[in-house]
Scaffold this motif. Structure first.
Motif, PDB file in Angstrom:
ATOM      1  N   THR A 246       0.954  -1.198  -0.048  1.00 30.56           N
ATOM      2  CA  THR A 246       0.036  -0.038  -0.047  1.00 30.56           C
ATOM      3  C   THR A 246       0.842   1.116   0.038  1.00 30.56           C
ATOM      4  OG1 THR A 246      -1.612  -1.325   1.267  1.00 30.56           O
ATOM      5  CG2 THR A 246      -1.833   1.043   1.096  1.00 30.56           C
ATOM      6  N   ILE A 247       0.566   2.340  -0.658  1.00 34.71           N
ATOM      7  CA  ILE A 247       1.197   3.560  -0.966  1.00 34.71           C
ATOM      8  C   ILE A 247       1.058   4.256   0.556  1.00 34.71           C
ATOM      9  CG2 ILE A 247       1.430   5.619  -1.959  1.00 34.71           C
ATOM     10  CD1 ILE A 247       0.442   4.091  -4.685  1.00 34.71           C
ATOM     11  N   ASP A 248       2.415   4.674   0.956  1.00 35.29           N
ATOM     12  CA  ASP A 248       2.373   5.414   2.357  1.00 35.29           C
ATOM     13  C   ASP A 248       2.483   6.932   2.371  1.00 35.29           C
ATOM     14  OD1 ASP A 248       1.764   3.397   4.215  1.00 35.29           O
ATOM     15  OD2 ASP A 248       4.057   3.155   4.585  1.00 35.29           O
ATOM     16  N   GLU A 249       3.510   7.111   1.373  1.00 33.22           N
ATOM     17  CA  GLU A 249       3.771   8.577   1.093  1.00 33.22           C
ATOM     18  C   GLU A 249       4.090   8.860  -0.580  1.00 33.22           C
ATOM     19  OE1 GLU A 249       4.149  11.125   3.207  1.00 33.22           O
ATOM     20  OE2 GLU A 249       4.281  10.071   5.053  1.00 33.22           O
ATOM     21  N   VAL A 250       3.916   9.859  -0.973  1.00 35.90           N
ATOM     22  CA  VAL A 250       4.270  10.419  -2.365  1.00 35.90           C
ATOM     23  C   VAL A 250       5.167  11.597  -2.273  1.00 35.90           C
ATOM     24  CG1 VAL A 250       3.400  11.329  -4.674  1.00 35.90           C
ATOM     25  CG2 VAL A 250       2.106   9.603  -3.496  1.00 35.90           C
ATOM     26  N   TYR A 251       6.167  11.528  -3.093  1.00 34.18           N
ATOM     27  CA  TYR A 251       7.405  12.510  -3.010  1.00 34.18           C
ATOM     28  C   TYR A 251       7.435  13.159  -4.288  1.00 34.18           C
ATOM     29  CZ  TYR A 251       9.076  10.053   1.097  1.00 34.18           C
ATOM     30  OH  TYR A 251       9.221   9.632   2.257  1.00 34.18           O
ATOM     31  N   LEU A 252       7.429  14.694  -4.324  1.00 35.49           N
ATOM     32  CA  LEU A 252       7.350  15.386  -5.665  1.00 35.49           C
ATOM     33  C   LEU A 252       8.908  15.914  -5.814  1.00 35.49           C
ATOM     34  CD1 LEU A 252       4.449  17.932  -4.305  1.00 35.49           C
ATOM     35  CD2 LEU A 252       4.440  15.620  -5.562  1.00 35.49           C
ATOM     36  N   ASP A 253       9.053  16.039  -7.136  1.00 34.92           N
ATOM     37  CA  ASP A 253      10.260  16.433  -7.693  1.00 34.92           C
ATOM     38  C   ASP A 253      10.239  18.072  -7.203  1.00 34.92           C
ATOM     39  OD1 ASP A 253      11.609  18.114  -9.620  1.00 34.92           O
ATOM     40  OD2 ASP A 253      12.682  16.480  -9.592  1.00 34.92           O
ATOM     41  N   ASP A 254      11.155  18.746  -6.330  1.00 35.95           N
ATOM     42  CA  ASP A 254      11.309  19.976  -5.990  1.00 35.95           C
ATOM     43  C   ASP A 254      11.273  21.003  -7.217  1.00 35.95           C
ATOM     44  OD1 ASP A 254      11.367  19.115  -3.466  1.00 35.95           O
ATOM     45  OD2 ASP A 254      13.572  19.549  -2.962  1.00 35.95           O
ATOM     46  N   ALA A 255      11.985  20.733  -8.068  1.00 34.57           N
ATOM     47  CA  ALA A 255      12.024  21.690  -9.276  1.00 34.57           C
ATOM     48  C   ALA A 255      10.783  21.708 -10.071  1.00 34.57           C
ATOM     49  CB  ALA A 255      13.388  21.310 -10.419  1.00 34.57           C
ATOM     50  N   THR A 256      10.166  20.586 -10.368  1.00 37.41           N
ATOM     51  CA  THR A 256       8.761  20.422 -10.990  1.00 37.41           C
ATOM     52  C   THR A 256       7.658  20.541 -10.509  1.00 37.41           C
ATOM     53  OG1 THR A 256       8.765  18.363 -11.505  1.00 37.41           O
ATOM     54  CG2 THR A 256      10.138  19.670 -13.163  1.00 37.41           C
ATOM     55  N   GLY A 257       7.620  19.934  -9.071  1.00 37.99           N
ATOM     56  CA  GLY A 257       6.468  19.755  -8.182  1.00 37.99           C
ATOM     57  C   GLY A 257       5.682  18.749  -8.801  1.00 37.99           C
ATOM     58  N   GLU A 258       6.119  18.001  -9.764  1.00 38.05           N
ATOM     59  CA  GLU A 258       5.526  16.769 -10.059  1.00 38.05           C
ATOM     60  C   GLU A 258       5.767  15.613  -9.215  1.00 38.05           C
ATOM     61  OE1 GLU A 258       3.293  16.423 -12.776  1.00 38.05           O
ATOM     62  OE2 GLU A 258       3.497  18.578 -12.896  1.00 38.05           O
ATOM     63  N   PRO A 259       4.654  14.669  -9.169  1.00 31.46           N
ATOM     64  CA  PRO A 259       4.973  13.310  -8.213  1.00 31.46           C
ATOM     65  C   PRO A 259       5.940  12.366  -8.885  1.00 31.46           C
ATOM     66  CG  PRO A 259       2.594  13.620  -8.891  1.00 31.46           C
ATOM     67  CD  PRO A 259       3.374  14.784  -9.658  1.00 31.46           C
ATOM     68  N   GLU A 260       6.879  12.217  -8.142  1.00 30.25           N
ATOM     69  CA  GLU A 260       8.387  11.319  -8.825  1.00 30.25           C
ATOM     70  C   GLU A 260       8.433  10.083  -8.177  1.00 30.25           C
ATOM     71  OE1 GLU A 260      12.554  12.443 -10.314  1.00 30.25           O
ATOM     72  OE2 GLU A 260      11.872  13.570  -8.602  1.00 30.25           O
ATOM     73  N   TRP A 261       8.137   9.829  -6.755  1.00 34.07           N
ATOM     74  CA  TRP A 261       8.336   8.750  -6.193  1.00 34.07           C
ATOM     75  C   TRP A 261       7.296   8.173  -5.139  1.00 34.07           C
ATOM     76  CZ3 TRP A 261      12.476   6.060  -7.896  1.00 34.07           C
ATOM     77  CH2 TRP A 261      13.566   6.725  -8.593  1.00 34.07           C
ATOM     78  N   ALA A 262       6.893   7.026  -5.036  1.00 34.07           N
ATOM     79  CA  ALA A 262       6.058   6.823  -3.887  1.00 34.07           C
ATOM     80  C   ALA A 262       6.928   5.767  -3.015  1.00 34.07           C
ATOM     81  CB  ALA A 262       4.913   6.062  -4.636  1.00 34.07           C
ATOM     82  N   ALA A 263       6.409   5.813  -1.654  1.00 35.52           N
ATOM     83  CA  ALA A 263       6.913   4.820  -0.751  1.00 35.52           C
ATOM     84  C   ALA A 263       5.756   3.766  -0.533  1.00 35.52           C
ATOM     85  CB  ALA A 263       7.374   5.568   0.477  1.00 35.52           C
ATOM     86  N   VAL A 264       5.992   2.408  -0.812  1.00 37.04           N
ATOM     87  CA  VAL A 264       4.893   1.545  -0.777  1.00 37.04           C
ATOM     88  C   VAL A 264       5.131   0.769   0.546  1.00 37.04           C
ATOM     89  CG1 VAL A 264       4.195  -0.541  -1.885  1.00 37.04           C
ATOM     90  CG2 VAL A 264       4.589   1.389  -3.078  1.00 37.04           C
ATOM     91  N   ARG A 265       4.549   0.516   1.590  1.00 37.76           N
ATOM     92  CA  ARG A 265       4.632  -0.460   2.494  1.00 37.76           C
ATOM     93  C   ARG A 265       4.253  -1.743   2.137  1.00 37.76           C
ATOM     94  NH1 ARG A 265       6.586  -0.470   7.437  1.00 37.76           N
ATOM     95  NH2 ARG A 265       6.182   1.892   7.443  1.00 37.76           N
ATOM     96  N   THR A 266       5.329  -2.606   2.162  1.00 34.98           N
ATOM     97  CA  THR A 266       5.508  -3.767   1.769  1.00 34.98           C
ATOM     98  C   THR A 266       4.940  -5.087   2.473  1.00 34.98           C
ATOM     99  OG1 THR A 266       7.635  -4.410   2.573  1.00 34.98           O
ATOM    100  CG2 THR A 266       7.252  -3.231   0.212  1.00 34.98           C
ATOM    101  N   GLY A 267       4.364  -4.777   3.675  1.00 34.50           N
ATOM    102  CA  GLY A 267       3.810  -5.697   4.610  1.00 34.50           C
ATOM    103  C   GLY A 267       3.762  -4.962   6.018  1.00 34.50           C
ATOM    104  N   LEU A 268       2.877  -5.687   6.674  1.00 34.69           N
ATOM    105  CA  LEU A 268       2.136  -5.152   8.123  1.00 34.69           C
ATOM    106  C   LEU A 268       3.452  -4.819   8.849  1.00 34.69           C
ATOM    107  CD1 LEU A 268      -0.224  -4.533   9.789  1.00 34.69           C
ATOM    108  CD2 LEU A 268      -0.142  -6.990  10.644  1.00 34.69           C
ATOM    109  N   PHE A 269       4.388  -5.520   8.885  1.00 28.79           N
ATOM    110  CA  PHE A 269       5.406  -5.344   9.901  1.00 28.79           C
ATOM    111  C   PHE A 269       6.797  -5.092   9.116  1.00 28.79           C
ATOM    112  CE2 PHE A 269       2.856  -7.866  12.623  1.00 28.79           C
ATOM    113  CZ  PHE A 269       2.544  -7.050  13.316  1.00 28.79           C
ATOM    114  N   SER A 270       6.597  -4.877   7.786  1.00 27.14           N
ATOM    115  CA  SER A 270       7.761  -4.762   6.931  1.00 27.14           C
ATOM    116  C   SER A 270       8.201  -3.269   6.529  1.00 27.14           C
ATOM    117  CB  SER A 270       7.460  -5.284   5.336  1.00 27.14           C
ATOM    118  OG  SER A 270       8.650  -5.662   4.754  1.00 27.14           O
ATOM    119  N   ARG A 271       8.742  -2.984   5.652  1.00 26.40           N
ATOM    120  CA  ARG A 271       9.404  -1.643   5.630  1.00 26.40           C
ATOM    121  C   ARG A 271       8.796  -0.972   4.165  1.00 26.40           C
ATOM    122  NH1 ARG A 271      13.205  -1.297   1.561  1.00 26.40           N
ATOM    123  NH2 ARG A 271      13.557  -2.942   0.502  1.00 26.40           N
TER     124      ARG A 271
END
Length: 128
Positions: free
Chosen positions: A25-50
């Motif tokens: 499940t997607i936890d966070e979305v990171y934007l490019d500082d220069a363009t403000g466009e969505p660039e990366w997402a942090a995906v929680r890979t399991g209940l006790f995972s990373r």
């Protein structure tokens, strides 16, 4: 990434690998500082995972989920920098290398790593 989607609406959505297997499940979305466009997402890979960082380009929204065109193992092996913090240029370069993405842009000449000319990874919805 589709620019007509609000990056905050990605949070809580399911993410799938290139074969359609659920990654997490997607936890966070990171934007490019220069363009403000969505660039990366942090995906929680399991209940006790990373969280695994995934590129939003060339990923696609299909229905209600984000489909990432990489194998599950590659995604789960991505560097984990923790969520809720700004990605440094060095961290983003590690992600680009991990996914073998081209860091050059047709409109921007590539700055040398560590030159301080690039600032990446603002979290969507944050004022930092």
């Amino acid at each position: 990434m589709q620019t007509d989607i609000d990056p905050r609406s990605l949070i809580g959505r399911k993410a799938f690998d290139r074969n359609g297997a659920k990654i997490g499940t997607i936890d966070e979305v990171y934007l490019d500082d220069a363009t403000g466009e969505p660039e990366w997402a942090a995906v929680r890979t399991g209940l006790f995972s990373r969280d695994a960082f995934v590129p939003l380009e060339p990923s696609k929204m299909v229905g209600e989920g984000l489909h990432i065109p990489y194998d599950r193992k590659l995604i789960k092996d991505a560097p984990d920098f923790g969520v809720g913090r700004h990605l440094s240029p060095e961290q983003e370069l590690q992600l680009y290398h991990h996914y073998r993405l081209d860091i050059s842009s047709p409109t921007d000449p590539v700055s040398s790593p560590g030159s301080g000319d690039q600032d990446f990874g603002k979290i969507a919805g944050s004022d930092d």
